[in-house]
Design a protein around this motif. Sequence first.
Motif, PDB file in Angstrom:
ATOM      1  N   SER A 146      39.045  61.146  19.631  1.00 52.58           N
ATOM      2  CA  SER A 146      38.801  61.256  21.073  1.00 52.58           C
ATOM      3  C   SER A 146      40.107  61.423  21.841  1.00 52.58           C
ATOM      4  O   SER A 146      40.157  62.144  22.847  1.00 52.58           O
ATOM      5  CB  SER A 146      38.035  60.028  21.585  1.00 52.58           C
ATOM      6  N   ILE A 147      41.171  60.772  21.364  1.00 49.98           N
ATOM      7  CA  ILE A 147      42.493  60.964  21.986  1.00 49.98           C
ATOM      8  C   ILE A 147      42.957  62.403  21.797  1.00 49.98           C
ATOM      9  O   ILE A 147      43.474  63.034  22.729  1.00 49.98           O
ATOM     10  CB  ILE A 147      43.516  59.974  21.382  1.00 49.98           C
ATOM     11  N   ILE A 148      42.764  62.939  20.596  1.00 49.48           N
ATOM     12  CA  ILE A 148      43.146  64.325  20.318  1.00 49.48           C
ATOM     13  C   ILE A 148      42.334  65.285  21.177  1.00 49.48           C
ATOM     14  O   ILE A 148      42.872  66.254  21.739  1.00 49.48           O
ATOM     15  CB  ILE A 148      42.954  64.640  18.819  1.00 49.48           C
ATOM     16  N   PHE A 149      41.030  65.036  21.310  1.00 52.14           N
ATOM     17  CA  PHE A 149      40.180  65.880  22.148  1.00 52.14           C
ATOM     18  C   PHE A 149      40.624  65.824  23.613  1.00 52.14           C
ATOM     19  O   PHE A 149      40.571  66.840  24.322  1.00 52.14           O
ATOM     20  CB  PHE A 149      38.721  65.444  22.038  1.00 52.14           C
ATOM     21  N   THR A 150      41.040  64.648  24.076  1.00 57.04           N
ATOM     22  CA  THR A 150      41.515  64.527  25.456  1.00 57.04           C
ATOM     23  C   THR A 150      42.776  65.355  25.674  1.00 57.04           C
ATOM     24  O   THR A 150      42.924  66.027  26.704  1.00 57.04           O
ATOM     25  CB  THR A 150      41.798  63.053  25.804  1.00 57.04           C
ATOM     26  N   ILE A 151      43.679  65.312  24.697  1.00 57.27           N
ATOM     27  CA  ILE A 151      44.883  66.148  24.771  1.00 57.27           C
ATOM     28  C   ILE A 151      44.491  67.615  24.771  1.00 57.27           C
ATOM     29  O   ILE A 151      45.053  68.435  25.507  1.00 57.27           O
ATOM     30  CB  ILE A 151      45.827  65.833  23.594  1.00 57.27           C
ATOM     31  N   GLY A 152      43.485  67.962  23.949  1.00 56.47           N
ATOM     32  CA  GLY A 152      42.995  69.338  23.917  1.00 56.47           C
ATOM     33  C   GLY A 152      42.384  69.761  25.245  1.00 56.47           C
ATOM     34  O   GLY A 152      42.476  70.934  25.623  1.00 56.47           O
ATOM     35  N   TYR A 153      41.753  68.808  25.954  1.00 56.15           N
ATOM     36  CA  TYR A 153      41.199  69.125  27.275  1.00 56.15           C
ATOM     37  C   TYR A 153      42.313  69.394  28.287  1.00 56.15           C
ATOM     38  O   TYR A 153      42.232  70.337  29.093  1.00 56.15           O
ATOM     39  CB  TYR A 153      40.317  67.970  27.751  1.00 56.15           C
ATOM     40  N   ILE A 154      43.357  68.572  28.240  1.00 55.20           N
ATOM     41  CA  ILE A 154      44.472  68.730  29.193  1.00 55.20           C
ATOM     42  C   ILE A 154      45.318  69.951  28.840  1.00 55.20           C
ATOM     43  O   ILE A 154      45.753  70.703  29.728  1.00 55.20           O
ATOM     44  CB  ILE A 154      45.340  67.458  29.201  1.00 55.20           C
ATOM     45  N   LEU A 155      45.538  70.154  27.534  1.00 57.24           N
ATOM     46  CA  LEU A 155      46.332  71.300  27.068  1.00 57.24           C
ATOM     47  C   LEU A 155      45.461  72.134  26.125  1.00 57.24           C
ATOM     48  O   LEU A 155      45.568  72.015  24.897  1.00 57.24           O
ATOM     49  CB  LEU A 155      47.592  70.818  26.337  1.00 57.24           C
ATOM     50  N   PRO A 156      44.603  72.968  26.680  1.00 53.02           N
ATOM     51  CA  PRO A 156      43.646  73.726  25.845  1.00 53.02           C
ATOM     52  C   PRO A 156      44.285  74.885  25.096  1.00 53.02           C
ATOM     53  O   PRO A 156      44.042  76.054  25.386  1.00 53.02           O
ATOM     54  CB  PRO A 156      42.623  74.219  26.874  1.00 53.02           C
ATOM     55  N   VAL A 157      45.123  74.533  24.109  1.00 51.30           N
ATOM     56  CA  VAL A 157      45.785  75.569  23.308  1.00 51.30           C
ATOM     57  C   VAL A 157      44.782  76.211  22.356  1.00 51.30           C
ATOM     58  O   VAL A 157      44.763  77.432  22.168  1.00 51.30           O
ATOM     59  CB  VAL A 157      46.967  74.967  22.521  1.00 51.30           C
ATOM     60  N   PHE A 158      43.932  75.371  21.760  1.00 53.30           N
ATOM     61  CA  PHE A 158      42.925  75.867  20.828  1.00 53.30           C
ATOM     62  C   PHE A 158      41.540  75.578  21.395  1.00 53.30           C
ATOM     63  O   PHE A 158      41.136  74.428  21.509  1.00 53.30           O
ATOM     64  CB  PHE A 158      43.072  75.205  19.454  1.00 53.30           C
ATOM     65  N   GLY A 159      40.817  76.607  21.781  1.00 59.24           N
ATOM     66  CA  GLY A 159      39.459  76.424  22.271  1.00 59.24           C
ATOM     67  C   GLY A 159      39.389  76.168  23.765  1.00 59.24           C
ATOM     68  O   GLY A 159      40.393  76.155  24.485  1.00 59.24           O
ATOM     69  N   SER A 160      38.170  75.935  24.229  1.00 58.89           N
ATOM     70  CA  SER A 160      37.892  75.744  25.648  1.00 58.89           C
ATOM     71  C   SER A 160      38.105  74.294  26.065  1.00 58.89           C
ATOM     72  O   SER A 160      37.697  73.368  25.354  1.00 58.89           O
ATOM     73  CB  SER A 160      36.449  76.170  25.955  1.00 58.89           C
ATOM     74  N   SER A 161      38.723  74.081  27.224  1.00 65.52           N
ATOM     75  CA  SER A 161      38.927  72.734  27.731  1.00 65.52           C
ATOM     76  C   SER A 161      37.589  72.056  28.019  1.00 65.52           C
ATOM     77  O   SER A 161      37.430  70.840  27.836  1.00 65.52           O
ATOM     78  CB  SER A 161      39.787  72.763  28.995  1.00 65.52           C
ATOM     79  N   GLN A 162      36.607  72.835  28.467  1.00 67.13           N
ATOM     80  CA  GLN A 162      35.293  72.278  28.754  1.00 67.13           C
ATOM     81  C   GLN A 162      34.627  71.733  27.488  1.00 67.13           C
ATOM     82  O   GLN A 162      34.006  70.660  27.512  1.00 67.13           O
ATOM     83  CB  GLN A 162      34.398  73.341  29.391  1.00 67.13           C
TER      84      GLN A 162
END
Length: 258
Positions: A41-57
């Motif tokens: 979930s922490i990794i997904f949150t980072i992915g939401y803030i910095l959507p390098v791979f995939g959609s932030s949504q």
Amino acid sequence: MSTATENSNSTTRTSLNYEALKNHVVTHKIDCTLWAIRVISIIFTIGYILPVFGSSQNYYYKVLLANAAISALRLHQRLGAVRLSREFLAELLIEDSCHYLFYSLIFLYVTPVTLVLLPIVLFSTLHAASYSLTILDTLGQNSWWGARLLISLVEFQSLNILRLVAFSEIVLLPYTVLLILMGRASLLTPLIYYHFLTQRYMSRRNPYTRNMFHELRVLLEKTAAKPSIPGIVRQILLSIVNFTSKLAPSPVQPQQQQ
């Protein structure tokens, strides 16, 4: 010969360490699963803030789903198997994990809001750091001083983290009203969230939301009492305090941690 013996002993110690970790995972399956989901979930949150791979949504909703999974597992740990009885329902509704299961469900149907993820990622960081120390102790890798230092910093700030979680929970209530005006939430969202917040206020195991309400009330009353504050601002601040006090339920007696 001596060097070969030392290498052999080192290999044996490493093997024993990983064997201990394997036994720990087998013995504490749910705890290790919770730790893994929290890290994810922490990794997904980072992915939401910095959507390098995939959609932030997509990352946003994955965080909510991960939080729902964590809450469901915690409920299983606390209450065991589901029972069709009034007593079980009463126990279920007072559990903090049940509150955050509802929290995830509330915002699954709302346009992504960064503030919504703050309590989730803070809780995940706090609990994941605590259990990471258990895992490191199981491995016996005392040389991992960098990871241990980061864990110590998180645990040192645990009180501030919990206070920030409580503050974000409170701020989200008026923010859900703004979301309606912006067309990003339904009319039911603040009503359902208000029910969630009252449950957090009455929590037996977590007094931080209740304490934060008190701190905010004291702050607003002190601000309103300052001679330099204009009369209209003073009336607005006191009206907010009075309105919030009327909505507040009676807190229950605290329950000791188990």
